[in-house]
Motif scaffolding. Sequence first.
Motif, PDB file in Angstrom:
ATOM      1  N   HIS A 116      11.388 -18.157   3.647  1.00  0.00           N
ATOM      2  CA  HIS A 116      12.304 -18.265   4.779  1.00  0.00           C
ATOM      3  C   HIS A 116      12.807 -16.894   5.218  1.00  0.00           C
ATOM      4  CE1 HIS A 116      16.470 -18.680   6.430  1.00  0.00           C
ATOM      5  NE2 HIS A 116      15.878 -19.620   7.145  1.00  0.00           N
ATOM      6  N   ASP A 142      15.654 -22.697   9.062  1.00  0.00           N
ATOM      7  CA  ASP A 142      16.000 -23.793   8.156  1.00  0.00           C
ATOM      8  C   ASP A 142      14.808 -24.044   7.242  1.00  0.00           C
ATOM      9  OD1 ASP A 142      14.127 -25.289   9.674  1.00  0.00           O
ATOM     10  OD2 ASP A 142      15.700 -26.089  10.964  1.00  0.00           O
ATOM     11  N   GLU A 143      14.775 -25.217   6.623  1.00  0.00           N
ATOM     12  CA  GLU A 143      13.704 -25.500   5.668  1.00  0.00           C
ATOM     13  C   GLU A 143      12.354 -25.714   6.345  1.00  0.00           C
ATOM     14  OE1 GLU A 143      15.614 -29.320   6.939  1.00  0.00           O
ATOM     15  OE2 GLU A 143      16.315 -27.364   6.191  1.00  0.00           O
ATOM     16  N   THR A 144      12.341 -25.830   7.671  1.00  0.00           N
ATOM     17  CA  THR A 144      11.082 -26.083   8.383  1.00  0.00           C
ATOM     18  C   THR A 144      10.543 -24.868   9.120  1.00  0.00           C
ATOM     19  OG1 THR A 144      12.136 -26.801  10.458  1.00  0.00           O
ATOM     20  CG2 THR A 144      11.801 -28.472   8.736  1.00  0.00           C
ATOM     21  N   GLU A 145      11.377 -23.828   9.328  1.00  0.00           N
ATOM     22  CA  GLU A 145      10.929 -22.688  10.115  1.00  0.00           C
ATOM     23  C   GLU A 145      11.648 -21.413   9.723  1.00  0.00           C
ATOM     24  OE1 GLU A 145      11.690 -23.825  14.143  1.00  0.00           O
ATOM     25  OE2 GLU A 145      13.849 -23.596  13.966  1.00  0.00           O
ATOM     26  N   PRO A 167       6.088 -21.438  10.684  1.00  0.00           N
ATOM     27  CA  PRO A 167       6.372 -22.800  10.231  1.00  0.00           C
ATOM     28  C   PRO A 167       6.295 -22.890   8.712  1.00  0.00           C
ATOM     29  CG  PRO A 167       4.132 -22.663  11.062  1.00  0.00           C
ATOM     30  CD  PRO A 167       4.767 -21.319  11.327  1.00  0.00           C
ATOM     31  N   LEU A 168       7.234 -23.595   8.113  1.00  0.00           N
ATOM     32  CA  LEU A 168       7.292 -23.712   6.656  1.00  0.00           C
ATOM     33  C   LEU A 168       6.881 -25.090   6.161  1.00  0.00           C
ATOM     34  CD1 LEU A 168      10.677 -21.834   6.039  1.00  0.00           C
ATOM     35  CD2 LEU A 168       8.361 -20.894   6.112  1.00  0.00           C
ATOM     36  N   ASP A 169       6.391 -25.935   7.070  1.00  0.00           N
ATOM     37  CA  ASP A 169       6.063 -27.297   6.683  1.00  0.00           C
ATOM     38  C   ASP A 169       4.758 -27.411   5.910  1.00  0.00           C
ATOM     39  OD1 ASP A 169       4.501 -26.581   8.803  1.00  0.00           O
ATOM     40  OD2 ASP A 169       4.751 -28.442   9.920  1.00  0.00           O
ATOM     41  N   GLY A 170       3.968 -26.344   5.859  1.00  0.00           N
ATOM     42  CA  GLY A 170       2.684 -26.392   5.158  1.00  0.00           C
ATOM     43  C   GLY A 170       2.716 -25.770   3.779  1.00  0.00           C
ATOM     44  N   GLY A 171       3.914 -25.414   3.290  1.00  0.00           N
ATOM     45  CA  GLY A 171       4.019 -24.792   1.980  1.00  0.00           C
ATOM     46  C   GLY A 171       3.831 -23.285   2.051  1.00  0.00           C
ATOM     47  N   ASP A 172       3.996 -22.637   0.895  1.00  0.00           N
ATOM     48  CA  ASP A 172       3.976 -21.183   0.854  1.00  0.00           C
ATOM     49  C   ASP A 172       2.649 -20.587   1.286  1.00  0.00           C
ATOM     50  OD1 ASP A 172       6.546 -21.335  -0.031  1.00  0.00           O
ATOM     51  OD2 ASP A 172       6.157 -20.611  -2.066  1.00  0.00           O
ATOM     52  N   ALA A 175       2.591 -20.323   5.135  1.00  0.00           N
ATOM     53  CA  ALA A 175       3.776 -19.791   5.814  1.00  0.00           C
ATOM     54  C   ALA A 175       3.495 -18.513   6.603  1.00  0.00           C
ATOM     55  CB  ALA A 175       4.887 -19.539   4.805  1.00  0.00           C
TER      56      ALA A 175
END
Length: 308
Positions: A116, A142-145, A167-172, A175
Amino acid sequence: MQHLLAALATALTDDGGAEVVVAAPGAGEGFWAGGPSAVADGATIWLAYRLRRPVDQGRGYANVVARSGDGVRFETVATVTSAQFDCASLERPALVQRPDGGWRLYVSCSTLNSKHWWVEAIDADTPAGLPTGTRTVVLPGDETEAWKDVIVTADDDGWRMWACRHPLDGGDTAADRMTTWYATSDDGLKWTMAGEALAPVAGTWDARGTRIADVIADGGRWWALYDGRRSAEENWRERSGLAVGDRPDRFTAIAGPVPPRAGPALRYASVVPVEGGHRAYVEATGFDGSHDLRTVYVPRPSGVSQSE
């Protein structure tokens, strides 16, 4: 504007006229001086940039603000550090002279033990006062972006921002993907996201990410120098491209990449108008794998308008 992109290629050559403005803080891969943000204020050029060490030696540890009378030799005026923001790393800053005459530095901060990022603004009456200026979180994420590497302008029409979104929705492992979003504001602190301004194109050299590095309004159109990469393996080795739009919130890529082959990095271009043309600042790979900050003077081609 295509002549600007072509001129950036000289930053990787020994005889192209480019000069090192800030040397890498160490030898070898992972030592970077770059991420420039340039502002022309009369005869003075102000430059903010990022200093970085390898991952196991502190990552992005400082954002520096400096000034110059000739655009090549700079004197440090202010420094902010990752310790001040209690973050794992700092990335590219954005320096803006506010319409009221004050100054603002946008700082990209990495959350500890996370992919993040968030963006803060620091306000002060002078560039020298920025390290102790007033801080405001402007893009919390946030936890998604994650948000970082912003480009900000301010004029009589208001404040504009082009921000890199991860985008953080696909995991590290996913990212590193990136697109650029456009936002507007009345004060440069509270922002309204208008939407995605530049996105990757599948199957191309920038299929993994497109990060706008600078925007120039000219000839009734909007021109963007941007960083792109094809894959996750090319992270930190982005190359430069050119995009254009009839509006500031929607761009189409039309040229690139520079350099034509993957490997050396040429990224984070920042351009200011000077007499007879432009002066461009760019982060580029050195002979030992480190990155340094270079500048090249780009004269306006004879008989060619600025928009060509």
